[in-house]
Design a protein around this motif. Structure first.
Motif, PDB file in Angstrom:
ATOM      1  N   VAL A  40       0.845  -1.194   0.000  1.00 40.97           N
ATOM      2  CA  VAL A  40       0.000   0.000   0.000  1.00 40.97           C
ATOM      3  C   VAL A  40       0.881   1.245   0.000  1.00 40.97           C
ATOM      4  O   VAL A  40       1.773   1.387   0.837  1.00 40.97           O
ATOM      5  CB  VAL A  40      -0.926   0.020   1.230  1.00 40.97           C
ATOM      6  N   LYS A  41       0.629   2.138  -0.937  1.00 39.63           N
ATOM      7  CA  LYS A  41       1.402   3.378  -1.024  1.00 39.63           C
ATOM      8  C   LYS A  41       0.659   4.559  -0.403  1.00 39.63           C
ATOM      9  O   LYS A  41       1.197   5.283   0.428  1.00 39.63           O
ATOM     10  CB  LYS A  41       1.743   3.676  -2.485  1.00 39.63           C
ATOM     11  N   VAL A  42      -0.597   4.767  -0.833  1.00 41.01           N
ATOM     12  CA  VAL A  42      -1.365   5.932  -0.378  1.00 41.01           C
ATOM     13  C   VAL A  42      -2.814   5.524  -0.153  1.00 41.01           C
ATOM     14  O   VAL A  42      -3.355   4.690  -0.886  1.00 41.01           O
ATOM     15  CB  VAL A  42      -1.314   7.077  -1.422  1.00 41.01           C
ATOM     16  N   ARG A  43      -3.445   6.110   0.862  1.00 39.22           N
ATOM     17  CA  ARG A  43      -4.873   5.908   1.115  1.00 39.22           C
ATOM     18  C   ARG A  43      -5.587   7.244   0.962  1.00 39.22           C
ATOM     19  O   ARG A  43      -5.188   8.241   1.559  1.00 39.22           O
ATOM     20  CB  ARG A  43      -5.099   5.348   2.517  1.00 39.22           C
ATOM     21  N   VAL A  44      -6.655   7.259   0.163  1.00 39.36           N
ATOM     22  CA  VAL A  44      -7.418   8.486  -0.074  1.00 39.36           C
ATOM     23  C   VAL A  44      -8.884   8.214   0.255  1.00 39.36           C
ATOM     24  O   VAL A  44      -9.466   7.244  -0.236  1.00 39.36           O
ATOM     25  CB  VAL A  44      -7.292   8.957  -1.540  1.00 39.36           C
ATOM     26  N   THR A  45      -9.488   9.058   1.078  1.00 37.65           N
ATOM     27  CA  THR A  45     -10.879   8.865   1.489  1.00 37.65           C
ATOM     28  C   THR A  45     -11.838   9.680   0.622  1.00 37.65           C
ATOM     29  O   THR A  45     -11.426  10.490  -0.203  1.00 37.65           O
ATOM     30  CB  THR A  45     -11.061   9.266   2.962  1.00 37.65           C
ATOM     31  N   LYS A  46     -13.139   9.441   0.826  1.00 36.67           N
ATOM     32  CA  LYS A  46     -14.226  10.154   0.143  1.00 36.67           C
ATOM     33  C   LYS A  46     -14.084  10.085  -1.375  1.00 36.67           C
ATOM     34  O   LYS A  46     -14.082  11.093  -2.075  1.00 36.67           O
ATOM     35  CB  LYS A  46     -14.289  11.613   0.609  1.00 36.67           C
ATOM     36  N   GLN A  47     -13.974   8.858  -1.859  1.00 36.80           N
ATOM     37  CA  GLN A  47     -13.798   8.626  -3.289  1.00 36.80           C
ATOM     38  C   GLN A  47     -15.040   7.971  -3.891  1.00 36.80           C
ATOM     39  O   GLN A  47     -15.717   7.173  -3.246  1.00 36.80           O
ATOM     40  CB  GLN A  47     -12.586   7.722  -3.530  1.00 36.80           C
ATOM     41  N   ALA A  48     -15.322   8.305  -5.139  1.00 31.32           N
ATOM     42  CA  ALA A  48     -16.438   7.701  -5.870  1.00 31.32           C
ATOM     43  C   ALA A  48     -15.909   6.612  -6.793  1.00 31.32           C
ATOM     44  O   ALA A  48     -14.810   6.725  -7.337  1.00 31.32           O
ATOM     45  CB  ALA A  48     -17.167   8.756  -6.687  1.00 31.32           C
ATOM     46  N   LEU A  49     -16.696   5.559  -6.952  1.00 27.97           N
ATOM     47  CA  LEU A  49     -16.355   4.524  -7.922  1.00 27.97           C
ATOM     48  C   LEU A  49     -16.688   5.026  -9.328  1.00 27.97           C
ATOM     49  O   LEU A  49     -17.466   5.974  -9.485  1.00 27.97           O
ATOM     50  CB  LEU A  49     -17.141   3.248  -7.628  1.00 27.97           C
ATOM     51  N   LEU A  58     -19.656   9.507  -2.643  1.00 29.74           N
ATOM     52  CA  LEU A  58     -18.269   9.574  -2.169  1.00 29.74           C
ATOM     53  C   LEU A  58     -18.108   8.769  -0.882  1.00 29.74           C
ATOM     54  O   LEU A  58     -17.665   9.280   0.147  1.00 29.74           O
ATOM     55  CB  LEU A  58     -17.872  11.038  -1.943  1.00 29.74           C
ATOM     56  N   ASN A  59     -18.477   7.501  -0.935  1.00 30.14           N
ATOM     57  CA  ASN A  59     -18.455   6.670   0.270  1.00 30.14           C
ATOM     58  C   ASN A  59     -17.484   5.498   0.136  1.00 30.14           C
ATOM     59  O   ASN A  59     -17.750   4.388   0.588  1.00 30.14           O
ATOM     60  CB  ASN A  59     -19.860   6.152   0.592  1.00 30.14           C
ATOM     61  N   ASN A  60     -16.349   5.760  -0.500  1.00 29.38           N
ATOM     62  CA  ASN A  60     -15.345   4.717  -0.685  1.00 29.38           C
ATOM     63  C   ASN A  60     -13.948   5.237  -0.342  1.00 29.38           C
ATOM     64  O   ASN A  60     -13.687   6.436  -0.381  1.00 29.38           O
ATOM     65  CB  ASN A  60     -15.339   4.225  -2.139  1.00 29.38           C
ATOM     66  N   ILE A  61     -13.075   4.304  -0.013  1.00 27.58           N
ATOM     67  CA  ILE A  61     -11.658   4.593   0.172  1.00 27.58           C
ATOM     68  C   ILE A  61     -10.921   4.048  -1.048  1.00 27.58           C
ATOM     69  O   ILE A  61     -11.226   2.956  -1.527  1.00 27.58           O
ATOM     70  CB  ILE A  61     -11.109   3.919   1.447  1.00 27.58           C
ATOM     71  N   LYS A  62      -9.965   4.823  -1.542  1.00 27.30           N
ATOM     72  CA  LYS A  62      -9.146   4.359  -2.668  1.00 27.30           C
ATOM     73  C   LYS A  62      -7.705   4.186  -2.197  1.00 27.30           C
ATOM     74  O   LYS A  62      -7.130   5.088  -1.597  1.00 27.30           O
ATOM     75  CB  LYS A  62      -9.206   5.342  -3.838  1.00 27.30           C
ATOM     76  N   TYR A  63      -7.151   3.006  -2.475  1.00 25.13           N
ATOM     77  CA  TYR A  63      -5.756   2.735  -2.153  1.00 25.13           C
ATOM     78  C   TYR A  63      -4.937   2.699  -3.440  1.00 25.13           C
ATOM     79  O   TYR A  63      -5.318   2.032  -4.409  1.00 25.13           O
ATOM     80  CB  TYR A  63      -5.616   1.381  -1.446  1.00 25.13           C
ATOM     81  N   THR A  86     -12.545   0.284  -1.648  1.00 25.52           N
ATOM     82  CA  THR A  86     -13.241  -0.445  -0.587  1.00 25.52           C
ATOM     83  C   THR A  86     -14.242   0.505   0.055  1.00 25.52           C
ATOM     84  O   THR A  86     -14.039   1.730   0.038  1.00 25.52           O
ATOM     85  CB  THR A  86     -12.241  -0.976   0.465  1.00 25.52           C
ATOM     86  N   PRO A  87     -15.355  -0.002   0.612  1.00 24.39           N
ATOM     87  CA  PRO A  87     -16.318   0.891   1.266  1.00 24.39           C
ATOM     88  C   PRO A  87     -15.685   1.603   2.460  1.00 24.39           C
ATOM     89  O   PRO A  87     -14.811   1.054   3.136  1.00 24.39           O
ATOM     90  CB  PRO A  87     -17.429  -0.060   1.729  1.00 24.39           C
ATOM     91  N   SER A  88     -16.147   2.807   2.726  1.00 25.41           N
ATOM     92  CA  SER A  88     -15.646   3.543   3.891  1.00 25.41           C
ATOM     93  C   SER A  88     -16.486   3.261   5.133  1.00 25.41           C
ATOM     94  O   SER A  88     -16.071   3.563   6.244  1.00 25.41           O
ATOM     95  CB  SER A  88     -15.633   5.047   3.604  1.00 25.41           C
ATOM     96  N   GLU A  89     -17.679   2.645   4.954  1.00 22.65           N
ATOM     97  CA  GLU A  89     -18.555   2.369   6.094  1.00 22.65           C
ATOM     98  C   GLU A  89     -18.218   1.015   6.715  1.00 22.65           C
ATOM     99  O   GLU A  89     -18.019   0.030   6.014  1.00 22.65           O
ATOM    100  CB  GLU A  89     -20.031   2.355   5.678  1.00 22.65           C
ATOM    101  N   ARG A  90     -18.216   0.980   8.037  1.00 22.77           N
ATOM    102  CA  ARG A  90     -17.933  -0.257   8.758  1.00 22.77           C
ATOM    103  C   ARG A  90     -18.972  -1.352   8.486  1.00 22.77           C
ATOM    104  O   ARG A  90     -18.606  -2.511   8.258  1.00 22.77           O
ATOM    105  CB  ARG A  90     -17.848   0.032  10.262  1.00 22.77           C
ATOM    106  N   PRO A  91     -20.289  -1.047   8.494  1.00 20.64           N
ATOM    107  CA  PRO A  91     -21.272  -2.106   8.230  1.00 20.64           C
ATOM    108  C   PRO A  91     -21.139  -2.713   6.831  1.00 20.64           C
ATOM    109  O   PRO A  91     -21.579  -3.834   6.597  1.00 20.64           O
ATOM    110  CB  PRO A  91     -22.620  -1.389   8.389  1.00 20.64           C
ATOM    111  N   ALA A  92     -20.567  -1.960   5.886  1.00 22.22           N
ATOM    112  CA  ALA A  92     -20.384  -2.469   4.524  1.00 22.22           C
ATOM    113  C   ALA A  92     -19.083  -3.254   4.392  1.00 22.22           C
ATOM    114  O   ALA A  92     -18.674  -3.600   3.291  1.00 22.22           O
ATOM    115  CB  ALA A  92     -20.402  -1.311   3.532  1.00 22.22           C
TER     116      ALA A  92
END
Length: 264
Positions: A40-49, A58-63, A86-92
């Motif tokens: 893993v190099k970088v983690r970016v939050t609030k990403q759209a597929l 904007l409920n995904n994390i992009k690595y 990957t989803p940013s929500e824990r239940p997902a």
């Protein structure tokens, strides 16, 4: 009052947890569309597929990752992309991993890009070695590396493109369903007259290691019979269902078959 609040918060916490169905190392590997040893190099939050995804917003994390070795990928994918979602929500069942570390990750292709969640990761069969709702750091995968390579070699050598026909040879009403070697199931088809036929196709990038199952159900929905067989290679087979509702392989073209098989 405090006890009630603690119980309430505990209940909410459990409800919001990700829960995965336990499966073996082999099952996880075979059911994944891709498996990779990566860094893993970088983690970016609030990403759209990409557009067309089943997860808008904007409920995904992009690595951003570097693939050290890709053990499994769809045959129509030349190179596995270096961006994984990957989803940013824990239940997902979103997956939170650290930049700078190496992992063994698995997942599927969603809207043309790699997608992963906690469920279905390739983990040791020894449940005491790690929690199932987890991912495996590469440095802890030493004992599994041989098996991962072995699974990759076996699946790579099994070229399969199998077509299975299920045909009625009775006037009785019944239902039929086909389960492929990768666990994928057809619809539960309904037959009401003789000569009705349905077809299930397992493509080359969907190979698995398990047996095929052809299952019939009587008019009330109760299972009547189930035929189990191993099918490999490229070809097609036809199963006919008579008055006893037993599926019998009557025709085979090209496919390698082990079990109760029709002659070539």
């Amino acid at each position: 009052m405090k006890i009630s609040l603690i119980i309430l918060l505990s209940t909410i916490s459990i409800a919001l947890c990700c829960k995965c169905k336990t499966q073996s190392t082999q099952e996880s590997f075979c059911k994944s569309e891709w498996v990779s040893h990566l860094k893993v190099k970088v983690r970016v939050t609030k990403q759209a597929l990409p557009s067309g995804s089943s997860r808008p917003g904007l409920n995904n994390i992009k690595y951003f990752v570097e693939h050290k070795h890709v053990y499994r990928k769809p045959r129509n994918v030349t190179e596995l992309p270096n961006e994984i979602y990957t989803p940013s929500e824990r239940p997902a069942c979103g997956l939170v991993i650290e930049a700078g570390k190496e992992y063994l990750l698995a997942g599927r292709i969603e809207s043309g890009v790699p997608f992963t969640v906690l469920c279905g990761q390739v983990l040791p069969d020894d449940s005491g070695a790690t929690e199932y709702e987890s991912v495996l750091e590469w440095q802890k995968a030493t004992k599994m590396r041989f098996f991962i390579v072995l699974f990759a070699i076996i699946l790579g050598s099994l070229a399969c493109d199998i077509i299975v026909h299920l045909k009625s040879d009775t006037a009785k009403k019944f239902q039929g369903q086909i389960t492929a070697s990768n666990g994928k199931k057809s619809d539960k088809w309904t037959y009401s007259k003789k000569l009705e036929k349905n077809t299930f196709h397992q493509k080359a990038d969907e190979c698995g290691l398990s047996n095929w199952k052809i299952t019939t159900f009587d008019e009330s929905g109760k299972q009547a019979h189930e035929a189990t067989v191993t099918l490999d290679g490229i070809g097609r087979v036809t199963y006919k269902v008579g008055d006893d509702l037993k599926p019998v392989q009557k025709d085979r073209q090209g496919a390698i078959c082990k079990g109760e098989c029709a002659p070539l």
